[in-house]
Scaffold this active site. Structure first.
Site, PDB file in Angstrom:
ATOM      1  N   ASP A  21       5.381 -14.386   5.795  1.00  0.00           N
ATOM      2  CA  ASP A  21       6.743 -13.303   5.012  1.00  0.00           C
ATOM      3  C   ASP A  21       7.232 -14.856   4.533  1.00  0.00           C
ATOM      4  O   ASP A  21       7.278 -15.935   5.442  1.00  0.00           O
ATOM      5  CB  ASP A  21       7.590 -12.959   5.509  1.00  0.00           C
ATOM      6  CG  ASP A  21       9.598 -13.330   5.312  1.00  0.00           C
ATOM      7  OD1 ASP A  21       9.712 -13.051   4.047  1.00  0.00           O
ATOM      8  OD2 ASP A  21       9.843 -12.614   5.937  1.00  0.00           O
ATOM      9  N   ASN A  23      10.560 -15.317   2.838  1.00  0.00           N
ATOM     10  CA  ASN A  23      11.703 -15.785   2.579  1.00  0.00           C
ATOM     11  C   ASN A  23      12.836 -15.166   3.207  1.00  0.00           C
ATOM     12  O   ASN A  23      13.823 -14.432   3.357  1.00  0.00           O
ATOM     13  CB  ASN A  23      11.603 -14.554   1.612  1.00  0.00           C
ATOM     14  CG  ASN A  23      11.579 -13.029   0.895  1.00  0.00           C
ATOM     15  OD1 ASN A  23      11.507 -12.573   2.488  1.00  0.00           O
ATOM     16  ND2 ASN A  23      12.487 -12.504   0.459  1.00  0.00           N
ATOM     17  N   ASP A  25      12.575 -11.965   5.230  1.00  0.00           N
ATOM     18  CA  ASP A  25      13.277 -10.786   5.914  1.00  0.00           C
ATOM     19  C   ASP A  25      12.251  -9.743   6.427  1.00  0.00           C
ATOM     20  O   ASP A  25      12.619  -8.382   6.481  1.00  0.00           O
ATOM     21  CB  ASP A  25      13.754 -10.248   3.707  1.00  0.00           C
ATOM     22  CG  ASP A  25      11.714 -10.210   3.514  1.00  0.00           C
ATOM     23  OD1 ASP A  25      11.479 -10.434   3.487  1.00  0.00           O
ATOM     24  OD2 ASP A  25      12.298  -9.346   2.310  1.00  0.00           O
ATOM     25  N   ASP A  29       4.768 -10.785   1.939  1.00  0.00           N
ATOM     26  CA  ASP A  29       4.798 -10.963   0.764  1.00  0.00           C
ATOM     27  C   ASP A  29       3.630 -12.035  -0.417  1.00  0.00           C
ATOM     28  O   ASP A  29       2.939 -12.412  -0.055  1.00  0.00           O
ATOM     29  CB  ASP A  29       6.641 -11.470   0.330  1.00  0.00           C
ATOM     30  CG  ASP A  29       6.623 -12.749   0.528  1.00  0.00           C
ATOM     31  OD1 ASP A  29       6.002 -13.482   0.816  1.00  0.00           O
ATOM     32  OD2 ASP A  29       7.770 -13.093   0.679  1.00  0.00           O
ATOM     33  N   ASP A  98      -6.538  -2.259  -4.206  1.00  0.00           N
ATOM     34  CA  ASP A  98      -6.461  -1.487  -4.454  1.00  0.00           C
ATOM     35  C   ASP A  98      -6.010  -0.290  -5.300  1.00  0.00           C
ATOM     36  O   ASP A  98      -5.560  -0.300  -6.207  1.00  0.00           O
ATOM     37  CB  ASP A  98      -5.117  -1.300  -2.841  1.00  0.00           C
ATOM     38  CG  ASP A  98      -6.130  -0.044  -1.915  1.00  0.00           C
ATOM     39  OD1 ASP A  98      -6.586   0.775  -1.786  1.00  0.00           O
ATOM     40  OD2 ASP A  98      -6.882  -0.760  -0.283  1.00  0.00           O
ATOM     41  N   ASP A 199      -8.813   3.716  -2.567  1.00  0.00           N
ATOM     42  CA  ASP A 199      -8.810   4.819  -2.117  1.00  0.00           C
ATOM     43  C   ASP A 199      -8.648   6.201  -1.416  1.00  0.00           C
ATOM     44  O   ASP A 199      -9.024   7.092  -2.159  1.00  0.00           O
ATOM     45  CB  ASP A 199      -7.392   4.142  -1.613  1.00  0.00           C
ATOM     46  CG  ASP A 199      -6.270   5.072  -0.429  1.00  0.00           C
ATOM     47  OD1 ASP A 199      -7.050   4.453   1.078  1.00  0.00           O
ATOM     48  OD2 ASP A 199      -5.725   6.255  -0.044  1.00  0.00           O
ATOM     49  N   GLU A 256     -13.591   4.213  -0.510  1.00  0.00           N
ATOM     50  CA  GLU A 256     -13.436   4.875   0.483  1.00  0.00           C
ATOM     51  C   GLU A 256     -14.022   5.813   0.624  1.00  0.00           C
ATOM     52  O   GLU A 256     -13.165   6.705   0.234  1.00  0.00           O
ATOM     53  CB  GLU A 256     -11.979   4.187   1.262  1.00  0.00           C
ATOM     54  CG  GLU A 256     -12.134   5.298   2.315  1.00  0.00           C
ATOM     55  CD  GLU A 256     -10.424   4.799   2.603  1.00  0.00           C
ATOM     56  OE1 GLU A 256      -9.576   4.937   3.940  1.00  0.00           O
ATOM     57  OE2 GLU A 256      -9.525   5.200   1.578  1.00  0.00           O
ATOM     58  N   HIS A 329      -7.355  -2.193   8.096  1.00  0.00           N
ATOM     59  CA  HIS A 329      -6.055  -1.700   8.495  1.00  0.00           C
ATOM     60  C   HIS A 329      -5.532  -0.163   9.033  1.00  0.00           C
ATOM     61  O   HIS A 329      -4.569   0.136   9.105  1.00  0.00           O
ATOM     62  CB  HIS A 329      -4.857  -1.423   6.694  1.00  0.00           C
ATOM     63  CG  HIS A 329      -5.187  -1.035   5.680  1.00  0.00           C
ATOM     64  ND1 HIS A 329      -6.214  -1.309   5.194  1.00  0.00           N
ATOM     65  CD2 HIS A 329      -4.465   0.516   5.516  1.00  0.00           C
ATOM     66  CE1 HIS A 329      -6.443   0.516   4.538  1.00  0.00           C
ATOM     67  NE2 HIS A 329      -5.683   1.324   4.631  1.00  0.00           N
ATOM     68  N   ASP A 330      -6.532   0.771   9.066  1.00  0.00           N
ATOM     69  CA  ASP A 330      -6.406   2.100   9.236  1.00  0.00           C
ATOM     70  C   ASP A 330      -7.140   2.069  10.533  1.00  0.00           C
ATOM     71  O   ASP A 330      -7.159   3.267  11.591  1.00  0.00           O
ATOM     72  CB  ASP A 330      -7.061   2.413   7.887  1.00  0.00           C
ATOM     73  CG  ASP A 330      -6.292   3.484   7.002  1.00  0.00           C
ATOM     74  OD1 ASP A 330      -5.144   3.127   7.349  1.00  0.00           O
ATOM     75  OD2 ASP A 330      -6.604   3.865   6.289  1.00  0.00           O
TER      76      ASP A 330
END
Length: 560
Positions: A21, A23, A25, A29, A98, A199, A256, A329-330
């Site tokens: 990150d 910034n 928040d 990003d 992706d 995907d 995938e 990520h899964d």
């Protein structure tokens, strides 16, 4: 077999929300990614796969896209993205994006129009059906729990959503929809990207008529996956996509494909068929699932893992190409799932990396894998963010009255948020990921496990991965050699060879926390050899037998 740059590459997956990150928040990003490109270049990877950064209401963390040609505000601007691509290419790094085109967001302008009326020009971009006997059009179940159909009051019909109800499936039977997808792909390819990870791409062709799935147990809903995985027109669609969008560019594609077997993967990845370069198959990450599916935990048998990898290594030996991965990520963190994330975290993480990078295929590293990040155990279901996890918990605990502690145990082992906790950069607050409040809590072990510590320690997992990647660039046998397994019935050690002309690799892997031994076959004894890499001090005599310490990995280069 043809040589291609993507066969010789190592790919690194970035999940942007959790990477860095810039910034404050609390959300990773694109400028944050740019700030860490030198770290990735130092690791030695060749390609970055960037999980979705497109406009999205974020129902499924960006896999629900509302505008395929713009960037999500959370992640930055198109100018930020263009700078990222330039900075990557300046460093000799390639970018694959992706491609999420089995479904869109229900906030995409196509769907907003589609639901207005039955005769809207965009109606046929999605899969709408009237109900049947006052119920859903069929009994298919969403992969995120509940029915795969959502009733829409406005037109009195249902739309299909294999995933969240905010992810309506696109209708690939419609040639206009397919043309829109091809044009969108060319939009990004013309900007200079180097390929796509697609995907659930084998879901885009559904069986004609969308029939009920067999349901001998009389459940309310059933998967229906046999009717939307590897469907009747999938090869036509992929060949058309190649012809219309991909053929003019030197790019790589990886699809995938849950439910794809070796024979199907050969069709998808055969060079001569002009479909895809690689597939992500799921068989090996389903080996520790019981009959009740992903959340039904069962111990993994090493022989099952060996049989599966051997089947894929031999199956795609001459036709096609393997994608090599143990987490993404899964999926949960690989050192927690296949290794020992406590006493032997470093050793087992290095062993697993050796296992994967010495196989034939293209290795994928998931962010944090190279520093041995682990699964997380949050105190409460309230701390979790993943829609699949939350829906499952709600169904099992709140609707079916199952034991919350037992359900939480499944989440600790298999939940997708295990992979999505923010990257651990250093031992400062929130692991150096953000100066704000992170969107998902950082794993509390960041004070001991972080990139700063790993980069400074020459014996770390990070530096071991650097060596694995470097070896791949130096030794063609690692990329192109044929694979053969030894001692396939052994439940403790995994041993295989890779052979190219006069060179042979002997890869020895101890998958246990106890000492093991391996008897070297007679035909490999007395040969000229050197240890290419080992995760312990390399002091093992190459004789007739080799002893292996807990989670030890040794790779010998043997010359005839």
């Amino acid at each position: 077999m043809k040589k291609h740059w993507w066969k010789e590459s190592v790919i690194y997956q970035i999940y942007p929300r959790s990477f860095m990150d810039s910034n404050g928040d609390g959300i990773g990003d694109i400028p944050g990614i740019i700030s860490k490109l030198d770290y990735l270049k130092d690791l030695g990877i060749d390609v970055i796969w960037l999980s979705p950064v497109y406009k999205s209401p974020n129902d499924d963390n960006g896999y629900d896209i509302s505008d395929y040609r713009d960037i999500m505000d959370d992640f930055g601007t198109m100018a930020d993205w263009e700078l990222l691509l330039k900075e990557m290419h300046d460093r000799g790094l390639k970018l694959i994006m992706d491609l999420v085109v089995n479904h869109s967001s229900d906030e995409h302008e196509w769907f907003v129009e589609s639901r207005k009326s039955k005769d809207n020009p965009y109606r046929d971009y999605y899969i709408w059906r009237p109900g049947k006997d006052g119920k859903e059009p069929n009994n298919w179940q969403s992969t995120f729990s509940g029915s795969a159909w959502q009733f829409d009051e406005n037109t009195g019909e249902y739309y299909l959503h294999i995933f969240s109800k905010k992810q309506p499936d696109l209708n690939w039977e419609n040639p206009k929809l397919r043309q829109e997808v091809h044009e969108m792909m060319k939009f990004w390819l013309d900007k200079g990207i180097d390929g796509f990870r697609m995907d659930v791409i084998n879901f885009i062709s559904k069986v004609d008529g969308l029939p009920d799935a067999p349901n001998p147990e009389g459940k309310k809903y059933v998967s229906g996956s046999r009717y939307f995985m590897n469907g009747p027109k999938i090869h036509d669609y992929l060949q058309e996509m190649h012809r219309e969008a991909l053929a003019q560019y030197d790019v790589m594609t990886v699809g995938e494909m849950p439910g794809a077997n070796v024979e199907e993967a050969k069709l998808y990845t055969d060079d001569s068929r002009n479909e895809l370069n690689m597939v992500f198959q799921f068989e090996h990450v389903d080996l520790d699932s019981g009959p009740g599916g992903k959340w039904d935990l069962k111990p993994l048998k090493l022989t099952d893992l060996k049989n599966n990898f051997t089947k894929w290594q031999k199956g795609l030996e001459d036709i096609g190409w393997n994608s090599l991965y143990l987490n993404n990520h899964d999926q949960p963190r690989m050192v927690s799932r296949f290794g020992d994330d406590k006493e032997y975290r470093v050793e087992s993480a290095k062993m697993l990396g050796t296992f994967l990078h010495m196989l034939k295929g293209t290795p994928y590293i998931y962010q944090g894998e190279e520093i041995g990040m682990t699964n997380v155990r949050f105190d409460s279901i309230e701390d979790y963010k993943d829609i699949e996890t939350l829906n499952m918990y709600n169904e099992k605990v709140n609707q079916n009255g199952e034991n919350p502690a037992k359900v939480m145990e499944s989440i600790y082992v298999k939940g997708r948020d295990n992979a999505r906790t923010p990257f651990q950069w250093d031992d400062s607050e929130h692991g150096g990921f953000t100066t704000g409040t992170p969107w998902l809590q950082v794993n509390p072990n960041y004070t001991a496990i972080n990139a700063e510590q790993a980069v400074e320690d020459e014996s770390s997992i990070f530096h071991y991965y650097r060596k694995l990647i470097q070896l791949r660039k130096e030794h063609p046998v690692i990329v192109h050699g044929s694979y053969d397994i030894l001692v396939p019935e052994d439940e403790s050690i995994y041993v295989y060879t890779r052979t190219l002309e006069s060179q042979k690799l002997l890869v020895l892997l101890n998958f246990t926390n106890e000492d093991q031994s391996f008897d070297i076959p007679a035909d490999l004894q007395g040969k000229k050899n050197e240890i290419l890499i080992s995760n312990y001090e390399a002091n093992t005599e190459y004789g007739s037998a080799i002893s292996l310490k807990p989670y030890e990995a040794i790779v010998y280069l043997i010359q005839d």
